[in-house]
Design a protein around this motif. Structure first.
Motif, PDB file in Angstrom:
ATOM      1  N   GLY A 137     -45.925   5.166   2.087  1.00 37.90           N
ATOM      2  CA  GLY A 137     -45.016   4.631   1.018  1.00 37.90           C
ATOM      3  C   GLY A 137     -43.614   4.715   1.703  1.00 37.90           C
ATOM      4  N   CYS A 138     -42.546   4.743   0.900  1.00 34.74           N
ATOM      5  CA  CYS A 138     -41.174   4.965   1.425  1.00 34.74           C
ATOM      6  C   CYS A 138     -40.470   6.202   0.712  1.00 34.74           C
ATOM      7  N   TYR A 139     -39.777   6.824   1.747  1.00 33.78           N
ATOM      8  CA  TYR A 139     -39.177   7.977   1.205  1.00 33.78           C
ATOM      9  C   TYR A 139     -37.627   8.016   1.431  1.00 33.78           C
ATOM     10  N   GLY A 140     -36.933   8.617   0.312  1.00 35.89           N
ATOM     11  CA  GLY A 140     -35.480   8.566   0.356  1.00 35.89           C
ATOM     12  C   GLY A 140     -34.947  10.050   0.900  1.00 35.89           C
ATOM     13  N   PHE A 141     -33.707   9.877   1.564  1.00 39.42           N
ATOM     14  CA  PHE A 141     -33.128  11.050   2.179  1.00 39.42           C
ATOM     15  C   PHE A 141     -31.677  10.934   1.912  1.00 39.42           C
ATOM     16  N   THR A 142     -30.915  12.008   1.805  1.00 44.92           N
ATOM     17  CA  THR A 142     -29.449  11.937   1.931  1.00 44.92           C
ATOM     18  C   THR A 142     -28.970  13.026   3.117  1.00 44.92           C
ATOM     19  N   SER A 143     -27.755  12.710   3.405  1.00 47.43           N
ATOM     20  CA  SER A 143     -27.016  13.707   4.186  1.00 47.43           C
ATOM     21  C   SER A 143     -25.572  13.940   3.924  1.00 47.43           C
ATOM     22  N   ARG A 144     -25.051  15.150   3.916  1.00 43.35           N
ATOM     23  CA  ARG A 144     -23.620  15.220   3.967  1.00 43.35           C
ATOM     24  C   ARG A 144     -23.167  15.693   5.424  1.00 43.35           C
ATOM     25  N   MET A 145     -22.263  14.779   5.778  1.00 36.05           N
ATOM     26  CA  MET A 145     -21.778  14.923   7.065  1.00 36.05           C
ATOM     27  C   MET A 145     -20.420  15.435   7.371  1.00 36.05           C
ATOM     28  N   ALA A 146     -20.349  16.310   8.332  1.00 39.69           N
ATOM     29  CA  ALA A 146     -18.928  17.011   8.638  1.00 39.69           C
ATOM     30  C   ALA A 146     -18.836  17.288  10.123  1.00 39.69           C
ATOM     31  N   GLU A 147     -17.884  17.720  10.602  1.00 40.05           N
ATOM     32  CA  GLU A 147     -17.675  18.353  12.003  1.00 40.05           C
ATOM     33  C   GLU A 147     -18.446  19.595  12.159  1.00 40.05           C
ATOM     34  N   ASN A 148     -19.370  19.722  13.144  1.00 35.93           N
ATOM     35  CA  ASN A 148     -20.355  20.727  13.219  1.00 35.93           C
ATOM     36  C   ASN A 148     -19.522  21.716  14.244  1.00 35.93           C
ATOM     37  N   PRO A 149     -19.471  23.024  14.209  1.00 32.05           N
ATOM     38  CA  PRO A 149     -19.016  23.631  15.243  1.00 32.05           C
ATOM     39  C   PRO A 149     -19.536  23.382  16.812  1.00 32.05           C
ATOM     40  N   LEU A 150     -20.577  22.799  16.875  1.00 28.48           N
ATOM     41  CA  LEU A 150     -20.867  22.373  18.070  1.00 28.48           C
ATOM     42  C   LEU A 150     -20.122  21.186  18.532  1.00 28.48           C
ATOM     43  N   GLN A 151     -19.551  20.457  17.701  1.00 30.03           N
ATOM     44  CA  GLN A 151     -18.706  19.133  17.946  1.00 30.03           C
ATOM     45  C   GLN A 151     -17.221  19.278  18.246  1.00 30.03           C
ATOM     46  N   ALA A 152     -16.894  20.696  17.951  1.00 27.37           N
ATOM     47  CA  ALA A 152     -15.098  20.735  18.059  1.00 27.37           C
ATOM     48  C   ALA A 152     -14.592  21.026  19.393  1.00 27.37           C
ATOM     49  N   GLU A 261     -46.407   8.246  11.716  1.00 28.79           N
ATOM     50  CA  GLU A 261     -46.466   9.744  12.020  1.00 28.79           C
ATOM     51  C   GLU A 261     -45.051  10.244  11.980  1.00 28.79           C
ATOM     52  N   ARG A 262     -44.076   9.553  12.541  1.00 30.88           N
ATOM     53  CA  ARG A 262     -42.699   9.922  12.733  1.00 30.88           C
ATOM     54  C   ARG A 262     -42.087  10.219  11.212  1.00 30.88           C
ATOM     55  N   VAL A 263     -42.265   9.302  10.353  1.00 31.87           N
ATOM     56  CA  VAL A 263     -41.862   9.145   8.924  1.00 31.87           C
ATOM     57  C   VAL A 263     -42.365  10.680   8.268  1.00 31.87           C
ATOM     58  N   ALA A 264     -43.800  10.681   8.430  1.00 29.04           N
ATOM     59  CA  ALA A 264     -44.481  11.791   8.033  1.00 29.04           C
ATOM     60  C   ALA A 264     -44.112  13.158   8.355  1.00 29.04           C
ATOM     61  N   ASP A 265     -43.663  13.264   9.557  1.00 30.09           N
ATOM     62  CA  ASP A 265     -43.123  14.449  10.161  1.00 30.09           C
ATOM     63  C   ASP A 265     -41.657  14.803   9.423  1.00 30.09           C
ATOM     64  N   ILE A 266     -40.882  13.757   9.242  1.00 31.19           N
ATOM     65  CA  ILE A 266     -39.814  13.926   8.560  1.00 31.19           C
ATOM     66  C   ILE A 266     -39.874  14.236   7.175  1.00 31.19           C
ATOM     67  N   VAL A 267     -40.694  13.670   6.438  1.00 27.45           N
ATOM     68  CA  VAL A 267     -40.961  14.083   5.111  1.00 27.45           C
ATOM     69  C   VAL A 267     -41.411  15.603   4.999  1.00 27.45           C
ATOM     70  N   ARG A 268     -42.289  15.955   5.961  1.00 27.22           N
ATOM     71  CA  ARG A 268     -42.851  17.520   5.894  1.00 27.22           C
ATOM     72  C   ARG A 268     -41.681  18.539   6.312  1.00 27.22           C
ATOM     73  N   ARG A 269     -40.726  18.114   7.070  1.00 27.64           N
ATOM     74  CA  ARG A 269     -39.722  19.171   7.624  1.00 27.64           C
ATOM     75  C   ARG A 269     -38.358  18.296   7.687  1.00 27.64           C
ATOM     76  N   PRO A 270     -37.896  17.745   6.457  1.00 28.49           N
ATOM     77  CA  PRO A 270     -36.443  17.172   6.937  1.00 28.49           C
ATOM     78  C   PRO A 270     -35.234  18.035   7.372  1.00 28.49           C
ATOM     79  N   GLU A 271     -35.360  19.277   7.147  1.00 28.17           N
ATOM     80  CA  GLU A 271     -34.267  20.228   7.582  1.00 28.17           C
ATOM     81  C   GLU A 271     -34.132  20.288   9.223  1.00 28.17           C
ATOM     82  N   MET A 272     -35.293  19.766   9.863  1.00 28.64           N
ATOM     83  CA  MET A 272     -35.073  19.747  11.173  1.00 28.64           C
ATOM     84  C   MET A 272     -34.613  18.451  12.051  1.00 28.64           C
TER      85      MET A 272
END
Length: 303
Positions: A137-152, A261-272
């Motif tokens: 099936g399909c799975y929805g995600f969101t992301s709040r984006m801003a400058e990361n210290p690694l990008q400064a 397989e990639r989508v399933a992995d994203i669903v399992r651990r989106p924080e990565m």
């Protein structure tokens, strides 16, 4: 000591003690004074010897008691040995870079013609733990984006760039993302989904897994394939609106991994996983490593 002193007083008057060895003349007359003067030093010497012996004995006794408290018994050491061995066995192995042994390797660099992301199947490996079943099936995600210290970096024209993104990933292969971003200034040249190497998508970096839009011109960020479309730029109102950008798996980072397989992995651990927006100014500063200007980890969208 007082008892010994009394003993010497009883033998003869210690208050008048003088050099103990009388002249031959006095010793030969056999007087009591001569005998007493001869006995005093013997008693005094004996008293001093006894006191010295007692002091030495007390010192040895104190040292023995201190040593017995400081050193554990052999039995106690043997009883603790299994616990110490278990603790040592449980410690993870860490190599000289500070990364745990078994962690995926760092993303390879870029060549002189641009930045071709040359990730590997191991770099973008799926979770090795027992996988949670993910329904088709399909799975929805969101992301709040801003400058990361690694990008400064000093003088960045995009240091205030920020925004939000929404994505839909389907196991049948349909992938898309939209984003609304503000306060950037430099030309936008790529929009990717990355997988983090290490702790999480908010504190680590990794290779791009899915490409949504980007510049195909020489010198831009290359991913080993052509982008399906360019990213929308900053409008007159200072807002960039990327709408429904189709996602494509980056071949080098997904070798042997299917879309489902990639989508399933994203669903399992989106924080990565984290979304990352790249600008021309950032690329010019960080090349040959595509770092980006603002990013954010994925979160499951509540329906």
């Amino acid at each position: 000591f007082n008892a010994l002193r009394g003993l010497t007083r009883h033998a003869c008057d210690i208050d008048t003690l003088v050099w103990p060895f009388p002249s031959r003349k006095n010793a030969s007359d056999g007087s009591a004074e001569g005998g007493c003067r001869y006995r005093r030093p013997v008693v005094c010497a004996a008293a001093v010897a006894i006191l010295a012996a007692l002091a030495i004995s007390a010192g040895f006794l104190a040292h023995s008691l201190k040593g017995s408290k400081a050193e554990p018994s052999e039995q106690a050491v043997e009883e603790r040995a299994p616990e110490d061995e278990a603790s040592t066995t449980a410690m993870p192995s860490v190599d000289f870079t500070g990364r745990h042994t078994g962690d995926p390797p760092v993303m390879a660099g870029c060549d002189g013609s641009g930045c071709t992301t040359t990730g590997s199947a191991e770099t973008a490996a799926l979770t090795t733990s027992t996988p949670m079943a993910v329904a088709e099936g399909c799975y929805g995600f969101t992301s709040r984006m801003a400058e990361n210290p690694l990008q400064a970096y000093h003088g960045s024209p995009d240091k205030d760039a920020h925004g939000t993104a929404t994505c839909d990933f389907c196991t049948n292969g349909t992938l898309s993302c939209s984003a609304v971003l503000k306060k950037g200034r430099s030309e936008l040249i790529a929009f990717h989904l990355h997988i983090a190497e290490g702790s999480s998508g908010s504190a680590a970096e990794g290779p791009p897994i899915i490409a949504f839009c980007g510049k195909n011109r020489r010198g831009s960020i290359e991913v080993g394939m052509a982008y399906t479309r360019e990213c929308e730029g900053w409008g007159a109102d200072g807002i960039a609106r990327i709408e429904g950008a189709p996602g494509v798996l980056v071949p080098a980072s997904n070798d042997g991994t299917s879309v489902s397989e990639r989508v399933a992995d994203i669903v399992r651990r989106p924080e990565m996983y984290y979304l990352n927006l790249h600008s021309f100014a950032s690329w010019q500063h960080f090349a040959p490593t595509p770092v980006g200007i603002c990013r954010g980890p994925l979160e499951r969208r509540r329906s």
